[in-house]
Design a protein around this motif. Structure first.
Motif, PDB file in Angstrom:
ATOM      1  N   TYR A 176      -4.053 -11.838   0.827  1.00 49.77           N
ATOM      2  CA  TYR A 176      -4.483 -11.868  -0.571  1.00 49.77           C
ATOM      3  C   TYR A 176      -5.884 -12.474  -0.728  1.00 49.77           C
ATOM      4  N   GLN A 190      -2.770  -6.057   6.149  1.00 48.35           N
ATOM      5  CA  GLN A 190      -2.890  -5.282   4.923  1.00 48.35           C
ATOM      6  C   GLN A 190      -3.580  -6.174   3.901  1.00 48.35           C
ATOM      7  N   LEU A 192      -4.613  -7.082  -0.119  1.00 42.08           N
ATOM      8  CA  LEU A 192      -4.341  -6.964  -1.549  1.00 42.08           C
ATOM      9  C   LEU A 192      -5.466  -7.685  -2.265  1.00 42.08           C
ATOM     10  N   ASN A 193      -6.247  -6.918  -2.996  1.00 42.01           N
ATOM     11  CA  ASN A 193      -7.416  -7.520  -3.635  1.00 42.01           C
ATOM     12  C   ASN A 193      -7.640  -6.865  -4.997  1.00 42.01           C
ATOM     13  N   PRO A 194      -7.131  -7.501  -6.046  1.00 49.45           N
ATOM     14  CA  PRO A 194      -7.214  -6.880  -7.371  1.00 49.45           C
ATOM     15  C   PRO A 194      -8.640  -6.597  -7.814  1.00 49.45           C
TER      16      PRO A 194
ATOM     17  N   LEU B 174      -4.190  -1.548 -13.754  1.00 47.32           N
ATOM     18  CA  LEU B 174      -3.854  -2.090 -12.443  1.00 47.32           C
ATOM     19  C   LEU B 174      -2.395  -2.507 -12.510  1.00 47.32           C
ATOM     20  N   LEU B 192      -0.602  -2.191  -6.953  1.00 50.41           N
ATOM     21  CA  LEU B 192      -0.524  -3.336  -6.052  1.00 50.41           C
ATOM     22  C   LEU B 192       0.951  -3.653  -5.870  1.00 50.41           C
TER      23      LEU B 192
END
Lengths: 206, 206
Positions: A176, A190, A192-194, B174, B192
DNA sequence: CATTGTGAACGGGTTCACAGCA
DNA sequence: TGCTGTGAACCCGTTCACAATG
């Protein structure tokens, strides 16, 4: 049977299929054709059939796919017939939120450990977890045999922490932190980067 | 100049490049070649050059790319020369964590509104936000002109909420809810879903 | 008869290789 | 000399189309 290596892009779609099938199963749908599934997910029917055919013949001509049977086959393929324990590193607000996210336990994952380097919260209780000291991380992870970690800490310490985790036996990281990790071959990462997801969309806006 | 439509897969890599460049800039790196950037991100140098060449000629032969200049060009391309306001729908632990995530404001995003349907928390303060009533959502969003929303609520209400958002003028979502959204063409959606990322990795484990 | 599984055709994204240029 | 920008070649993933089948 499956001698050929499966493209990673196909592997990545299997969880999407599984998720949709589980929703259908919850609505007591017994059978679904590739066309129905494709319409629901915005994917072509041919692609679904082709993807699944990489792993076996799961459908019935003229009928479609048995939802519960296909779920069990996908779980099998994805090694979801066991509970995978997770370590969360970083107990800020994001790490805490994830630690208490109920979606893991319904999907063969279980958060087992929560680490944070802040002395003020080490030893304190967050939900059902006691925050552990990162200095014990190597022992705890090696000892428990946990293979998957989730990184929810600032970018500045993500790389070094990831390396420590790998040295402790972690082989899969869900990251993250907004930074690219440089790790040995064989370690799965993997991201996850908004912010990146948002920036992807703003390209099309205005 | 850019008459041809850019493949979405290329657009999706631009934020990755931007992120890396910003890290380099923070370390006072002035110039970077496509090879250096590629090594840092695990991407081929040719791909980076090809991607960037879709939008212009940003490099200098024999030197590489000016980090700050390329950052500004990418921000330009991605429409990051303005602040994009965000609405968060769902003030559970994930929604709260995101609402207070500091990474947005450093990247031209600003969380402006937080909605939740739980009467117990409507009107209460979470960080700098007062939780708003979803019944006022249509007015609030339409009135403010917000175009981007983040969905952090249970799968069971994600679809209907997304439709309401679209009717209120939202054009980019999102989605943190573990469900595929079915929305009109022209609405941009990014997903996500940590469980899917984990399941992707467990394929390769054991 | 509807739908699967799949070879073949297609299309598009990636890599190659090099001319061009600072 | 070193690195960019880019046409061409290559490769790989997707779609097509249809034989096979319950």
């Amino acid at each position: 049977m499956e001698q050929t290596i499966i493209p990673d892009i196909i592997v990545g779609r299997l969880p999407v299929y599984l998720n949709m099938l589980q929703h259908l199963s919850a609505e007591n749908v017994q059978v679904a054709s590739s066309k129905e599934l494709g319409d629901l997910m915005g994917i072509s029917a041919a692609q679904i059939r082709k993807d699944l055919s990489q792993f076996g013949e799961f459908g019935k001509q003229g009928r479609g796919y048995s939802v519960v049977y296909l779920i069990s086959e996908l779980q099998n393929i994805l090694n979801l017939n066991q509970v995978w324990e997770l370590a969360i590193v970083g107990a800020g607000s994001l790490g805490r939120a994830i630690a208490n996210y109920p979606g893991f336990k319904h999907n063969c994952f279980k958060v087992s450990m929560l680490f944070d380097s802040d002395p003020k919260i080490i030893g304190s209780r967050i939900g059902e977890f006691v925050v552990k000291n990162p200095e014990t991380m190597d022992f705890e992870i090696r000892n428990s045999g946990i293979k998957i970690a989730m990184l929810t800490l600032p970018a500045s310490v993500a790389q070094e922490t990831a390396e420590k985790l790998v040295n402790s036996g972690i082989i899969a990281i869900l990251n993250y932190a907004p930074i690219s990790l440089k790790l040995p071959n064989g370690i799965h990462v993997q991201y996850l980067n908004p912010v990146q997801n948002l920036q992807h969309m703003t390209y099309y806006l205005k």
